[in-house]
Design a protein around this motif. Structure first.
Motif, short mmCIF file in Angstrom:
data_model
loop_
_atom_site.label_atom_id
_atom_site.label_comp_id
_atom_site.label_asym_id
_atom_site.label_seq_id
_atom_site.Cartn_x
_atom_site.Cartn_y
_atom_site.Cartn_z
N ASN A 16 3.76 7.46 -9.89
CA ASN A 16 2.89 8.61 -9.52
C ASN A 16 1.37 8.09 -9.23
OD1 ASN A 16 5.02 10.28 -10.23
ND2 ASN A 16 4.60 10.48 -12.23
N TYR A 17 0.79 8.87 -8.46
CA TYR A 17 -0.31 8.23 -7.80
C TYR A 17 -1.23 9.58 -7.80
CZ TYR A 17 1.68 3.88 -6.49
OH TYR A 17 2.45 2.55 -6.48
N LYS A 18 -2.74 9.33 -8.02
CA LYS A 18 -3.43 10.48 -7.78
C LYS A 18 -4.58 10.31 -6.87
CE LYS A 18 -6.03 9.50 -12.31
NZ LYS A 18 -6.17 10.08 -13.23
N TRP A 68 -6.15 6.45 -3.31
CA TRP A 68 -5.36 6.75 -4.20
C TRP A 68 -5.32 5.78 -5.63
CZ3 TRP A 68 -2.63 11.37 -4.28
CH2 TRP A 68 -2.39 12.18 -2.72
N VAL A 69 -5.05 6.14 -6.67
CA VAL A 69 -4.86 5.11 -7.71
C VAL A 69 -3.47 5.43 -8.36
CG1 VAL A 69 -7.22 4.61 -8.03
CG2 VAL A 69 -6.32 6.74 -9.42
N LYS A 70 -2.85 4.48 -9.13
CA LYS A 70 -1.62 4.68 -9.74
C LYS A 70 -2.00 5.49 -11.10
CE LYS A 70 2.74 2.41 -10.68
NZ LYS A 70 3.22 3.03 -11.26
N SER A 71 -1.17 6.50 -11.47
CA SER A 71 -1.49 7.63 -12.64
C SER A 71 -0.52 7.19 -13.68
CB SER A 71 -1.80 8.85 -12.10
OG SER A 71 -0.50 9.21 -11.62
N SER A 72 0.66 6.86 -13.19
CA SER A 72 1.68 6.18 -14.25
C SER A 72 3.00 5.40 -13.72
CB SER A 72 2.22 7.56 -14.78
OG SER A 72 2.91 8.39 -13.93
N MET A 116 -10.57 -2.95 -16.81
CA MET A 116 -10.16 -3.37 -15.16
C MET A 116 -10.00 -1.95 -14.70
SD MET A 116 -7.16 -5.89 -14.17
CE MET A 116 -6.04 -4.72 -13.49
N ALA A 117 -10.39 -2.02 -13.63
CA ALA A 117 -10.46 -0.71 -12.64
C ALA A 117 -9.04 -0.65 -12.03
CB ALA A 117 -11.53 -0.62 -11.51
N ASN A 118 -8.60 0.47 -11.68
CA ASN A 118 -7.28 0.48 -11.19
C ASN A 118 -7.56 0.18 -9.56
OD1 ASN A 118 -6.00 1.54 -13.43
ND2 ASN A 118 -6.22 3.74 -12.70
N LYS A 119 -6.52 -0.48 -8.99
CA LYS A 119 -6.74 -0.62 -7.62
C LYS A 119 -6.46 0.64 -6.74
CE LYS A 119 -4.58 -3.73 -4.37
NZ LYS A 119 -5.30 -3.42 -3.40
N GLN A 120 -7.22 0.64 -5.84
CA GLN A 120 -7.11 1.76 -4.91
C GLN A 120 -6.35 1.51 -3.61
OE1 GLN A 120 -11.52 2.37 -4.07
NE2 GLN A 120 -11.48 4.26 -5.35
N PHE A 121 -5.58 2.55 -3.45
CA PHE A 121 -4.94 2.46 -1.96
C PHE A 121 -5.22 3.50 -1.09
CE2 PHE A 121 -2.53 1.08 -5.92
CZ PHE A 121 -2.09 -0.23 -5.32
N LYS A 122 -5.37 3.16 0.17
CA LYS A 122 -6.13 4.10 1.25
C LYS A 122 -4.93 4.69 1.82
CE LYS A 122 -9.27 3.62 5.17
NZ LYS A 122 -9.97 3.00 5.93
N THR A 123 -5.15 6.16 2.21
CA THR A 123 -4.07 6.80 2.93
C THR A 123 -3.80 5.91 4.17
OG1 THR A 123 -5.08 8.72 2.43
CG2 THR A 123 -3.94 8.72 4.69
N GLN A 142 4.22 5.73 2.55
CA GLN A 142 3.03 5.67 2.89
C GLN A 142 1.97 6.82 2.06
OE1 GLN A 142 2.80 6.29 7.17
NE2 GLN A 142 0.63 5.34 7.13
N PHE A 143 0.71 6.10 1.96
CA PHE A 143 0.09 7.22 1.15
C PHE A 143 -0.54 8.20 2.17
CE2 PHE A 143 -0.26 3.45 -1.81
CZ PHE A 143 -0.38 4.17 -2.83
N PRO A 144 -0.16 9.63 1.70
CA PRO A 144 -0.75 10.64 2.51
C PRO A 144 -2.27 11.22 2.40
CG PRO A 144 0.22 11.39 0.48
CD PRO A 144 0.20 10.03 0.64
N PRO A 145 -2.79 11.95 3.46
CA PRO A 145 -4.14 12.47 3.23
C PRO A 145 -4.26 13.27 1.74
CG PRO A 145 -3.38 13.07 5.29
CD PRO A 145 -2.14 12.44 4.47
#
Length: 59
Positions: free
Chosen positions: A17-19, A55-59, A1-8, A42-45
Motif C-alpha cells: 500500500n502506498y500513499k 508516493w511513499v509506502k504505507s504498509s 530514516m525517511a521513507n523512499k519516495q516514488f514519483k508518478t 506504475q504509480f498514478p497521479p
C-alpha cells in the motif's frame, strides 16, 4: 530514516500500500488516499488533485 519516495510514472519496487507524500509541483495536498499496487505497477497521479505526485509506502 525517511521513507523512499516514488514519483508518478515510476514502477512499484514491491507490492504493498502506498500513499501520496506530496505533489511534484510542490503544492501542498491533503490527499491521504492509500492505493494498493503490485510489484511493477506504475504509480498514478494523485487521486484527488490529478497531478504528478510523490508516493511513499504505507504498509
Amino acid at each position: 530514516m525517511a521513507n523512499k519516495q516514488f514519483k508518478t510514472g515510476e514502477k512499484a519496487p514491491e507490492s504493498g500500500n502506498y500513499k501520496v507524500d506530496n505533489l511534484v509541483s510542490g503544492n501542498k495536498t491533503d490527499d491521504n488516499t492509500e492505493i494498493s499496487l503490485n510489484e511493477g505497477d506504475q504509480f498514478p497521479p494523485s487521486p484527488s488533485e490529478n497531478e504528478a505526485a510523490y508516493w511513499v509506502k504505507s504498509s
